[in-house]
Write an enzyme that holds these catalytic residues in place. Structure first.
Site, short mmCIF file in Angstrom:
data_model
loop_
_atom_site.label_atom_id
_atom_site.label_comp_id
_atom_site.label_asym_id
_atom_site.label_seq_id
_atom_site.Cartn_x
_atom_site.Cartn_y
_atom_site.Cartn_z
N GLU A 3 38.65 48.24 43.99
CA GLU A 3 40.01 47.79 44.28
C GLU A 3 40.94 48.47 43.29
OE1 GLU A 3 40.35 43.52 44.25
OE2 GLU A 3 38.55 43.26 45.47
N GLU B 117 33.69 39.89 42.77
CA GLU B 117 34.07 39.50 41.41
C GLU B 117 33.33 38.23 40.96
OE1 GLU B 117 38.35 39.31 41.31
OE2 GLU B 117 38.53 41.47 41.12
#
Ligand code: GAL
Length: 657
Positions: free
Chosen positions: A315, A157
């Protein structure tokens, strides 16, 4: 609209569809075989590992240890599970920080972040980059011939965890170089930034600082360039690692896990260096924000749009979320439904975060598939059943895409410029986009998000809710699109600024070209702050429409017809308009109508455009296609049965044409 050269996309790792995020370093090695057995038992075929394990890979400088991960990979492989490795740059270890404390980022107020979280990094720092280069090279060389490793996730991220990125000397120096390359001369920069204001004129690039905390106000042009620079820095940081992996591991794919509408980095740019993009999808939000299927759908659509191809979920929510405080526990069926929603919107693989709920560290309450005690429970059973049912379909679906005929313009320059000067305190760029998106979602009309500069002719309707910065090329693109038969909707604050974040002053708003396209001029405006104004449908004065919020333009018609009028405000002047232009139509909304008013006004247009609006009795319905193959997904996000589906139920039907 899918790119015709990419109609059917080859899956980057054929056969891999269901994964888990696994942290073997959090558990005793004696437990790993049982984990692998349980994963295989629920249909898992890949695991992502390693993205925070820098210290385990390199406990001391240059002292690499891959043996523990080799053993984990072997154990998983013995159960038919392949590995995606994360490069661990998201968590620089204490020994590195001690040696180079300047790696810790400096915020806009001059405060240095401490060690003890993650992403405590300055991405321009040379020592940090050197350490990453060495570690990623060592990892790549070690794993390039490992038959069980299929690909890489760069970092984790990127752009997350930083409020301000970094304002250190290295970043300022890099910023100065970036500006020099962009402007060529300091005079050009002074002109673009309007530095005559408050005596901000620079004599050389070396005088320029990052827009750190000041006594009073900041230069919005400088701030916009800073945000562009920070985004480019992150793209460059990723590229440093991509280049190594491409060279060392030519057979492996490279991806990165994005965060849908996060704004630190331009994901269209970031996606360009990847084989495919991945995304982290948490429909219940970080904590307590509630479930909103339209918001989740938009997140998935924007991710699909970044590269215009199917994506992976790296995820996917597997339980209640929580750090210091916790979110609600997903109801039975919701985890499977949310995973299916991701597939419906273009995911070719779904990886669940995380395998087992952690007993230590910040994320003790971010729940995984297994509870803390490690024995399978209801989440394992639900996702195992889901995996069994969907696996054959995932194999067929790989490479297919939802086809959109509607596009919403989503552009980072707009996002950043409106962060810098939102004007109305309640104005949020993404909320505004969502407001429009919700209308299409409710009608089960598929939407792409597109950046500026993209050709529009494959779409029959383009919506640019906040086209605040207006580049000349984009204006032209809109005019050509509409004159060629396209339908365009522009929202308030269109054309206010130029590319340098200066107000355009050549003509009344929205500018000469746009004014001609829209058939109107805006002679004044009112930032409504928290007030609301009445609205009324223009064609039937008797029908009260609703309210407008955020903004109210005072519109003077010059060829356009009113669609909505203000009611009891601004002499009941036009609030929304439509203008025939060439073979198409351009609409303008000078305020934000409430959802019901927008729907009442636009559903007939959607019908007329052949978009087949279909509220489908509360279900979300979306299709993926590849050539003549078509799959229809029906999703019931409700807690009561609907449309023949049980609460939180779904079905997938193949309907080839
Ligand atoms: C994601 C992140 C994961 C984990 C998760 C739960 O944003 O990529 O590493 O932190 O959130 O907090």
């Amino acid at each position: 609209m899918s790119d015709p050269t990419r109609e059917t996309v080859t899956a980057p790792a054929p056969g891999l569809h269901i994964g888990v995020d696994y942290y073997p370093e959090h558990w005793p090695e004696s437990r790993w075989p049982r984990d692998a057995g349980l994963m295989a038992g629920m249909g898992v075929d890949f695991a992502r590992m390693g993205e925070f394990a820098w210290h385990r890979f390199e406990p001391r400088e240059g002292d690499y240890d891959f043996a523990w991960m080799d053993r984990a990979i072997e154990i998983l492989a013995a159960h038919g599970i392949r590995t995606i490795l994360g490069t661990p740059s998201a968590a620089p270890p204490a020994w590195l920080i001690r040696k180079h404390p300047e790696i810790l980022p400096l915020d806009s107020q001059g405060r240095r972040a401490g060690f003890g979280g993650r992403h405590h990094d300055c991405q321009s720092n040379p020592a940090y980059r050197r350490s990453i280069r060495r570690l990623v090279t060592a990892m790549a060389r070690h794993y390039r011939d490992n038959p069980h490793v299929v690909g890489w996730q760069i970092d984790n991220e990127l752009g997350n965890s930083h409020d301000d990125l970094c304002f250190c000397r290295s970043c300022v120096h890099t910023f100065q170089g970036w500006l020099e390359e962009k402007y060529g001369s300091v005079e050009a920069l002074n002109e673009a930034w309007g530095t005559a204001f408050w005596s901000q004129t620079y004599n050389s690039f070396t005088e320029i600082d990052a827009p750190r905390h000041t006594v009073a106000g900041k230069n919005p042009s400088q701030e916009l360039d800073w945000k562009r620079f920070c985004s480019d820095l992150i793209v460059d940081f990723q590229r440093l690692q991509v280049d190594i992996l491409r060279r060392e591991c030519p057979r492996h794919f490279i991806t990165h896990n994005l965060m849908s509408f996060a704004e630190k980095v331009n994901y269209y740019d970031l996606a360009r260096d990847l084989d495919f993009v991945s995304h982290d999808q948490y429909p219940s939000g970080f904590y307590l924000s509630g479930i909103d299927p339209a918001r989740s759908a938009a997140q998935l659509d924007v991710v699909r749009s970044f590269a215009g191809r199917p994506f992976w979920i790296m995820e996917q929510q597997a339980g209640a979320s929580g750090w210091g405080v916790m979110g609600r526990t997903p109801e039975p069926g919701q985890l499977a439904l949310w995973a299916t929603q991701a597939v419906a919107h273009g995911a070719d693989a779904v990886c669940f975060f995380r395998w087992r709920t952690c007993t230590v560290g910040t994320e003790q309450y971010w729940h995984g598939i297994l509870p803390h005690h490690g024995e399978p429970g209801r989440r394992y059973a639900e996702l195992a059943a889901w995996a069994r049912a969907i696996r054959p379909q995932l194999a067929e679906l790989a490479g297919s895409m939802p086809e959109a005929r509607v596009a919403i313009v989503y552009d980072y320059d707009q996002y950043w410029a409106l962060r810098i000067q939102p004007q109305n305190q309640a104005l949020r760029y993404v909320d505004e986009l969502q407001h429009w998106y919700r209308l299409f979602h409710e009608q089960n009309i598929t939407v792409d998000f597109i950046p500026e500069g993209r050709r529009l002719d494959g779409y029959c309707l383009v919506v640019a809710p906040l086209q605040y910065l207006m580049r000349p090329g984009q204006e032209r693109l809109y005019c050509d699109y509409v004159s060629g038969g396209g339908h365009l909707i522009l929202g308030y604050r269109a054309g206010v600024k130029d590319d340098s974040n200066r107000v355009r002053a050549g003509a009344p708003l929205p500018g000469a070209l746009l004014g001609g396209l829209l058939g109107l001029r805006i002679h004044d405006y009112d930032c409504l702050q928290d007030a609301a104004v009445g609205l009324r449908a223009a064609e039937d004065e008797a029908v009260p429409a609703g309210t407008g919020t955020i903004w109210a333009d005072w519109i003077e018609l010059d060829g356009a017809h009113p669609l909505l009028r203000y009611d009891g405000y601004n002499d009941d002047g036009p609030a929304a308009t439509v203008h025939e232009y060439g073979a198409g139509r351009a609409c303008y909304f000078g305020t934000r109508p409430d959802h019901a008013t927008l729907a009442r006004l636009l559903v007939p247009l959607l019908t007329e455009l052949g978009l087949a609006p279909d509220p489908a009795s509360g279900l979300e319905v979306i299709e993926r296609t590849a050539g003549t193959a078509r799959w229809r997904f029906r999703l019931n996000h409700g807690s009561a049965p609907q449309g023949g589906l049980p609460p939180y139920g779904y079905d997938i039907t193949r309907l080839d044409s």
